[in-house]
Design an enzyme around this catalytic site. Structure first.
Site, PDB file in Angstrom:
ATOM      1  N   LYS A   1     -14.107  -8.552  -9.507  1.00 46.01           N
ATOM      2  CA  LYS A   1     -12.958  -9.462 -10.504  1.00 46.01           C
ATOM      3  C   LYS A   1     -12.559 -10.441  -9.710  1.00 46.01           C
ATOM      4  O   LYS A   1     -12.490 -11.585  -9.962  1.00 46.01           O
ATOM      5  CB  LYS A   1     -11.967  -8.351 -11.006  1.00 46.01           C
ATOM      6  CG  LYS A   1     -11.071  -8.929 -12.178  1.00 46.01           C
ATOM      7  CD  LYS A   1     -10.166  -7.812 -12.983  1.00 46.01           C
ATOM      8  CE  LYS A   1      -9.684  -8.462 -14.168  1.00 46.01           C
ATOM      9  NZ  LYS A   1      -8.801  -7.432 -14.822  1.00 46.01           N
TER      10      LYS A   1
ATOM     11  N   SER B   1      -0.177  -0.907  -6.070  1.00 52.34           N
ATOM     12  CA  SER B   1       0.117  -2.094  -7.052  1.00 52.34           C
ATOM     13  C   SER B   1       0.890  -1.705  -8.375  1.00 52.34           C
ATOM     14  O   SER B   1       0.879  -0.708  -8.875  1.00 52.34           O
ATOM     15  CB  SER B   1      -1.467  -2.571  -7.319  1.00 52.34           C
ATOM     16  OG  SER B   1      -1.880  -2.937  -6.268  1.00 52.34           O
TER      17      SER B   1
ATOM     18  N   HIS C   1       0.862  -1.437   0.154  1.00 52.63           N
ATOM     19  CA  HIS C   1      -0.079  -0.136  -0.125  1.00 52.63           C
ATOM     20  C   HIS C   1       0.835   1.382  -0.087  1.00 52.63           C
ATOM     21  O   HIS C   1       0.355   2.230  -0.005  1.00 52.63           O
ATOM     22  CB  HIS C   1      -0.864  -0.288   1.146  1.00 52.63           C
ATOM     23  CG  HIS C   1      -2.456  -0.706   0.724  1.00 52.63           C
ATOM     24  ND1 HIS C   1      -2.276  -2.094   0.684  1.00 52.63           N
ATOM     25  CD2 HIS C   1      -3.488  -0.492   0.845  1.00 52.63           C
ATOM     26  CE1 HIS C   1      -3.348  -2.269   0.809  1.00 52.63           C
ATOM     27  NE2 HIS C   1      -4.095  -1.627   0.380  1.00 52.63           N
TER      28      HIS C   1
END
Length: 431
Positions: free
Chosen positions: A247, A223, A219
């Site tokens: 997803k 990402s 974090h």
């Protein structure tokens, strides 16, 4: 949160506002996995495996704790207690099969997660700490899985423990005392079984702690993504929820279809039949093999058959086996390419798909095969290339290859742009 455009949690419900002020768990969850966590908009399904690995860890902890309530870590009754779980405990058969197959599926998703990291260079700056913690998790997983394999106290459990702990005896001077200390004696017995049971119960919680650090480290820079281009503005991101929760939920559903198919229809497919025979120290199995997820490293261990000057073959095999994983710790500094994604590195892509992947396939196959020709020779060739790939090929390729032009931003990579600003021959590291 390192993103200035990230949304912040502001509860409207009085109860939630009180809880957020006194113990900010709602804010933590919102910023960690909710709409307050911006994620690159172009993540593909290869980014599902981190969530699946977390699900597998929770599944293993829950089923393992329940199984521990019925298991007896005593060499005289361990095998019988396992049979008691299968035959007499309500839903015991399902819990054991869920736990045993869960370990295999855990390694499947972790291997895919690791090789995604290899291809997309997820170990590069500024994400080195994420990668290093991931390697620590993998090592802890291997230790936990090995000790769990010993607990049923079947033939392969006993002889696997004897062979693997016997590797420590190859270490000069301290090897044999270390082996005795690990086993609590000169051979696997009650002391070893109790120690392995205690550590097998404890280590998953240690893994869970390192996973929290892994996610925390993720974090900070955010990402990675398939292009390897860093986020430039808010248009490059979408909130984690609902886009990636949906997803990941779809990926979890597909995963559960395969997992449940094995648990209910092929529960022993990935096990070894000799482990349904009670441990017998006087009867050596014809072919001692570990679980399938150890096979590539077992093949590396067995690839060394001749002493090298004053270094015994057994010691070289042990060093190579551990070194094959430990060298992952220095990957961020071996790969010096300014481009992350393998999509834009033509030479790297060829060595990855036609070098590393076939090599790992050969090591997996040879690790489960008998220690005879031609499997020993294939293991030696594959082991040589494995180390050459990481220690020689990767640094050279990263220095001499000419990357393809990169998109200016994630949005451009997704939607396209008429005014493209690209990086190519004179690419600079994306930080």
């Amino acid at each position: 949160m390192s993103f200035p455009w990230a949304k912040h949690y502001t509860p409207t419900n009085p109860l939630m506002r009180f809880l957020d002020e006194k113990l900010p768990l709602p804010r933590f969850v919102y910023n960690a996995v909710g709409a307050g966590y911006p994620v690159p908009r172009n993540l593909n399904y290869m980014w599902n495996f981190g969530v699946l690995a977390g699900f597998c860890l929770m599944l293993q902890i829950i089923t393992g704790v329940i199984l521990a309530m019925h298991y007896a870590p005593n060499a005289l009754v361990a095998f019988d207690s396992t049979e008691h779980i299968m035959r007499d405990v309500n839903w015991g058969w399902m819990l054991r099969y869920a736990h045993a197959n869960g370990a295999s599926f855990f390694f499947v998703v972790v291997y895919l997660h690791i090789f995604r990291g290899f291809y997309y260079s997820s170990y590069k700056a500024p994400r080195e700490m994420i990668w290093l913690l991931g390697v620590v998790i993998f090592l802890l997983m291997m230790a936990t899985a090995f000790m769990g394999y010993v607990l049923p106290w079947g033939q392969m459990s006993f002889w696997g423990a004897k062979v693997i702990t016997g590797l420590f005896s190859a270490i000069p001077l301290v090897g044999e005392p270390l082996q005795v200390w690990l086993l609590g004696g000169f051979a696997p017995d009650n002391a070893a079984l109790n120690r392995f049971f205690s550590l097998h119960f404890l280590l998953p919680f240690v893994i869970a702690g390192v996973v929290i650090l892994h996610i925390w480290a993720l974090h900070i820079p955010g990402s990675s993504n398939p292009t390897g281009v860093e986020i430039k503005d808010e248009s490059d991101t979408v909130p984690f929820h609902p886009y990636y929760t949906a997803k990941d939920g779809f990926g979890l559903g597909v995963f559960l279809l395969f997992y449940c198919a094995f648990v209910f229809f092929l529960p022993n497919y990935m096990g070894h039949p000799d482990n349904y025979i009670p441990a017998n120290p006087l009867s050596t199995p014809a072919h001692i093999v570990p679980e399938w997820y150890f096979w590539p490293f077992y093949a590396i261990l067995r690839a060394f058959t001749q002493d090298f000057f004053f270094i015994p073959a057994k010691l070289m095999g042990v060093l190579a086996m551990f070194g094959s994983i430990l060298l992952w710790f220095i990957l961020p500094w071996l790969d010096r390419s300014p481009v992350r994604s393998g999509h834009y590195r033509p030479m790297f892509k060829k060595f990855f798909w036609f070098g590393l992947i076939p090599t790992m396939a050969v090591l997996f196959y040879c690790g489960g095969a008998p220690a005879e020709e031609p499997f020993v020779m294939l293991s030696q060739v594959a082991t040589a290339y494995y180390f050459l790939h990481f220690l020689v090929v990767l640094p050279i390729v990263s220095s001499i290859e000419k990357p393809q032009p990169l998109p200016y931003s994630i949005t451009e990579a997704v939607l396209g742009s008429e005014d493209k600003i690209v990086q190519g021959e004179n690419a600079t590291p994306a930080t």
